[in-house]
Design a protein around this motif. Structure first.
Motif, PDB file in Angstrom:
ATOM      1  N   GLU A  73     -49.706   7.878   3.673  1.00 42.99           N
ATOM      2  CA  GLU A  73     -48.304   8.207   3.911  1.00 42.99           C
ATOM      3  C   GLU A  73     -47.432   7.851   2.709  1.00 42.99           C
ATOM      4  N   THR A  74     -47.795   6.804   2.002  1.00 42.48           N
ATOM      5  CA  THR A  74     -47.072   6.455   0.781  1.00 42.48           C
ATOM      6  C   THR A  74     -47.274   7.523  -0.284  1.00 42.48           C
ATOM      7  N   HIS A  75     -48.508   7.979  -0.442  1.00 41.37           N
ATOM      8  CA  HIS A  75     -48.782   9.044  -1.412  1.00 41.37           C
ATOM      9  C   HIS A  75     -48.013  10.309  -1.058  1.00 41.37           C
ATOM     10  N   ALA A  76     -48.020  10.662   0.224  1.00 42.16           N
ATOM     11  CA  ALA A  76     -47.313  11.871   0.656  1.00 42.16           C
ATOM     12  C   ALA A  76     -45.820  11.751   0.377  1.00 42.16           C
ATOM     13  N   ALA A  77     -45.247  10.569   0.637  1.00 42.42           N
ATOM     14  CA  ALA A  77     -43.821  10.366   0.403  1.00 42.42           C
ATOM     15  C   ALA A  77     -43.478  10.460  -1.076  1.00 42.42           C
ATOM     16  N   ILE A  78     -44.297   9.874  -1.922  1.00 44.86           N
ATOM     17  CA  ILE A  78     -44.053   9.936  -3.368  1.00 44.86           C
ATOM     18  C   ILE A  78     -44.225  11.359  -3.873  1.00 44.86           C
ATOM     19  N   ASN A  79     -45.249  12.054  -3.373  1.00 40.90           N
ATOM     20  CA  ASN A  79     -45.462  13.450  -3.780  1.00 40.90           C
ATOM     21  C   ASN A  79     -44.266  14.322  -3.424  1.00 40.90           C
ATOM     22  N   ASN A  80     -43.655  14.042  -2.285  1.00 41.42           N
ATOM     23  CA  ASN A  80     -42.518  14.845  -1.819  1.00 41.42           C
ATOM     24  C   ASN A  80     -41.183  14.441  -2.455  1.00 41.42           C
ATOM     25  N   SER A  81     -41.214  13.382  -3.244  1.00 35.71           N
ATOM     26  CA  SER A  81     -39.966  12.871  -3.820  1.00 35.71           C
ATOM     27  C   SER A  81     -39.551  13.588  -5.096  1.00 35.71           C
ATOM     28  N   VAL A  83     -40.836  13.076  -8.046  1.00 34.51           N
ATOM     29  CA  VAL A  83     -41.001  12.194  -9.206  1.00 34.51           C
ATOM     30  C   VAL A  83     -41.981  12.813 -10.196  1.00 34.51           C
ATOM     31  N   LYS A  84     -41.699  12.656 -11.472  1.00 35.09           N
ATOM     32  CA  LYS A  84     -42.599  13.132 -12.526  1.00 35.09           C
ATOM     33  C   LYS A  84     -43.647  12.067 -12.829  1.00 35.09           C
ATOM     34  N   ILE A  85     -44.817  12.517 -13.248  1.00 42.32           N
ATOM     35  CA  ILE A  85     -45.908  11.583 -13.536  1.00 42.32           C
ATOM     36  C   ILE A  85     -45.485  10.550 -14.574  1.00 42.32           C
ATOM     37  N   GLY A  86     -44.776  10.985 -15.595  1.00 40.63           N
ATOM     38  CA  GLY A  86     -44.352  10.074 -16.654  1.00 40.63           C
ATOM     39  C   GLY A  86     -43.382   9.015 -16.195  1.00 40.63           C
ATOM     40  N   ASP A  87     -42.779   9.213 -15.023  1.00 39.81           N
ATOM     41  CA  ASP A  87     -41.817   8.235 -14.504  1.00 39.81           C
ATOM     42  C   ASP A  87     -42.468   7.189 -13.614  1.00 39.81           C
ATOM     43  N   LEU A  95     -53.877   7.001 -10.638  1.00 40.31           N
ATOM     44  CA  LEU A  95     -54.059   7.727  -9.383  1.00 40.31           C
ATOM     45  C   LEU A  95     -53.514   9.137  -9.485  1.00 40.31           C
ATOM     46  N   ALA A  96     -52.441   9.298 -10.270  1.00 39.05           N
ATOM     47  CA  ALA A  96     -51.894  10.642 -10.473  1.00 39.05           C
ATOM     48  C   ALA A  96     -52.903  11.524 -11.197  1.00 39.05           C
ATOM     49  N   ALA A  97     -53.769  10.912 -11.995  1.00 38.78           N
ATOM     50  CA  ALA A  97     -54.792  11.660 -12.740  1.00 38.78           C
ATOM     51  C   ALA A  97     -56.156  11.566 -12.064  1.00 38.78           C
ATOM     52  N   SER A 125     -45.907  10.710 -21.014  1.00 33.54           N
ATOM     53  CA  SER A 125     -44.889  11.716 -21.336  1.00 33.54           C
ATOM     54  C   SER A 125     -45.036  12.976 -20.490  1.00 33.54           C
ATOM     55  N   CYS A 126     -45.871  12.900 -19.442  1.00 33.06           N
ATOM     56  CA  CYS A 126     -46.150  14.075 -18.611  1.00 33.06           C
ATOM     57  C   CYS A 126     -44.968  14.355 -17.679  1.00 33.06           C
ATOM     58  N   ALA A 127     -44.491  15.594 -17.720  1.00 23.94           N
ATOM     59  CA  ALA A 127     -43.341  15.991 -16.900  1.00 23.94           C
ATOM     60  C   ALA A 127     -43.756  16.730 -15.634  1.00 23.94           C
ATOM     61  N   GLU A 128     -45.055  16.776 -15.363  1.00 25.75           N
ATOM     62  CA  GLU A 128     -45.525  17.435 -14.144  1.00 25.75           C
ATOM     63  C   GLU A 128     -45.163  16.590 -12.923  1.00 25.75           C
ATOM     64  N   PRO A 129     -44.906  17.224 -11.801  1.00 22.19           N
ATOM     65  CA  PRO A 129     -44.604  16.447 -10.583  1.00 22.19           C
ATOM     66  C   PRO A 129     -45.833  15.669 -10.122  1.00 22.19           C
ATOM     67  N   VAL A 130     -45.594  14.519  -9.562  1.00 19.92           N
ATOM     68  CA  VAL A 130     -46.683  13.665  -9.091  1.00 19.92           C
ATOM     69  C   VAL A 130     -47.438  14.328  -7.945  1.00 19.92           C
ATOM     70  N   GLU A 131     -48.749  14.204  -7.982  1.00 16.33           N
ATOM     71  CA  GLU A 131     -49.583  14.657  -6.871  1.00 16.33           C
ATOM     72  C   GLU A 131     -50.672  13.619  -6.640  1.00 16.33           C
ATOM     73  N   LEU A 132     -50.290  12.540  -5.983  1.00 16.03           N
ATOM     74  CA  LEU A 132     -51.243  11.483  -5.685  1.00 16.03           C
ATOM     75  C   LEU A 132     -52.229  11.974  -4.630  1.00 16.03           C
ATOM     76  N   PRO A 133     -53.484  11.543  -4.698  1.00 17.17           N
ATOM     77  CA  PRO A 133     -54.506  12.053  -3.779  1.00 17.17           C
ATOM     78  C   PRO A 133     -54.289  11.609  -2.338  1.00 17.17           C
ATOM     79  N   VAL A 134     -54.446  12.561  -1.422  1.00 17.23           N
ATOM     80  CA  VAL A 134     -54.422  12.275   0.018  1.00 17.23           C
ATOM     81  C   VAL A 134     -55.693  12.882   0.595  1.00 17.23           C
TER      82      VAL A 134
END
Length: 238
Positions: A73-81, A83-87, A95-97, A125-134
């Motif tokens: 649920e934490t990963h899902a919340a961060i993914n939906n926020s 946030v960029k990977i670099g942030d 985990l993002a990678a 420096s990655c500007a892609e949106p975060v996609e943590l594994p679920v």
């Protein structure tokens, strides 16, 4: 609304459910063994042994279920926020990678190999949106699918950057380790079932103490994790 306020509330509700279930297990353990809270003498029968085995397996199953829920649920919340990977805080970028790292295991194409290595080493420096594994069907990263032990929670604290330390009281970690070992002995037949409960430290009072310690650790885990979410602790320092 504070960051992730809804999730924090849901986590507390889930934790309350965990505590109620564990209390039911302890009441069942006391009933079957003939022990009333604070009085009575246990009957060392097969019923007592089976009740202790049930308490061990169920408490560890509840702990595993809750921990996976917390991460997913934490990963899902961060993914939906958005946030960029670099942030993300540096320790969390691994985990993002996760998918990129996993793809390197058996990759023979050197062109893709170096491309993915480059990706995994330039995440700051990655500007892609975060996609943590679920992963709801297999082991949930950064867990490994094995019985939870203190080392798993030490890893969570390190990767996510949870405030404080994972086990401020050594007894919590020791009790979790003991329950994990007993759970594996019972579930995997590491030693004959009867012999599991002929070892030292497996009386009803011992099992109850281990369970109480794990409950106290769970409360600490919830408090620390919710503080982390409320403060957006997954973001890198300004």
């Amino acid at each position: 609304m504070a960051p992730h306020e809804n999730l924090v509330e849901e986590i507390h509700l889930r934790a309350d459910k965990f505590l109620r279930r564990v209390d039911d297990l302890k009441n069942f353990l006391a009933l079957v063994t003939g022990v009333s809270r604070g009085s009575g003498t246990p009957r060392w029968t097969s019923e007592s042994r089976d009740a202790r085995a049930l308490a061990i397996v169920c408490v560890m199953a509840e702990m595993e279920s809750f921990t996976k829920y917390l991460i997913q649920e934490t990963h899902a919340a961060i993914n939906n926020s958005g946030v960029k990977i670099g942030d993300l805080r540096p320790s969390l970028r691994q985990l993002a990678a996760h998918a990129a790292f996993e793809s390197l295991r058996e990759l023979n194409d050197h062109g893709k190999l170096w491309e993915r290595r480059k990706y995994a080493t330039t995440l700051d420096s990655c500007a892609e949106p975060v996609e943590l594994p679920v992963n709801r069907k297999q082991a949930q990263p950064p867990l490994d699918g094995k019985t939870l032990k203190p080392e798993h929670f030490n890893r969570l604290w390190e990767i996510y950057g949870i405030p404080g330390i994972s086990f401020p009281f050594a007894a919590w970690g020791a009790s979790l380790q003991k329950l994990a070992m007993l759970r594996n002995d019972v579930a995997h037949g590491n030693i004959p079932y009867v012999e599991v409960f002929q070892q030292a430290g497996v009386a009803v009072s011992d099992i109850e103490r281990y369970v109480d310690d794990v409950v106290e650790f769970l409360i600490h885990l919830v408090d620390s994790w919710c503080l982390y979410l409320s403060g957006s602790g997954y973001l890198k320092s300004p």
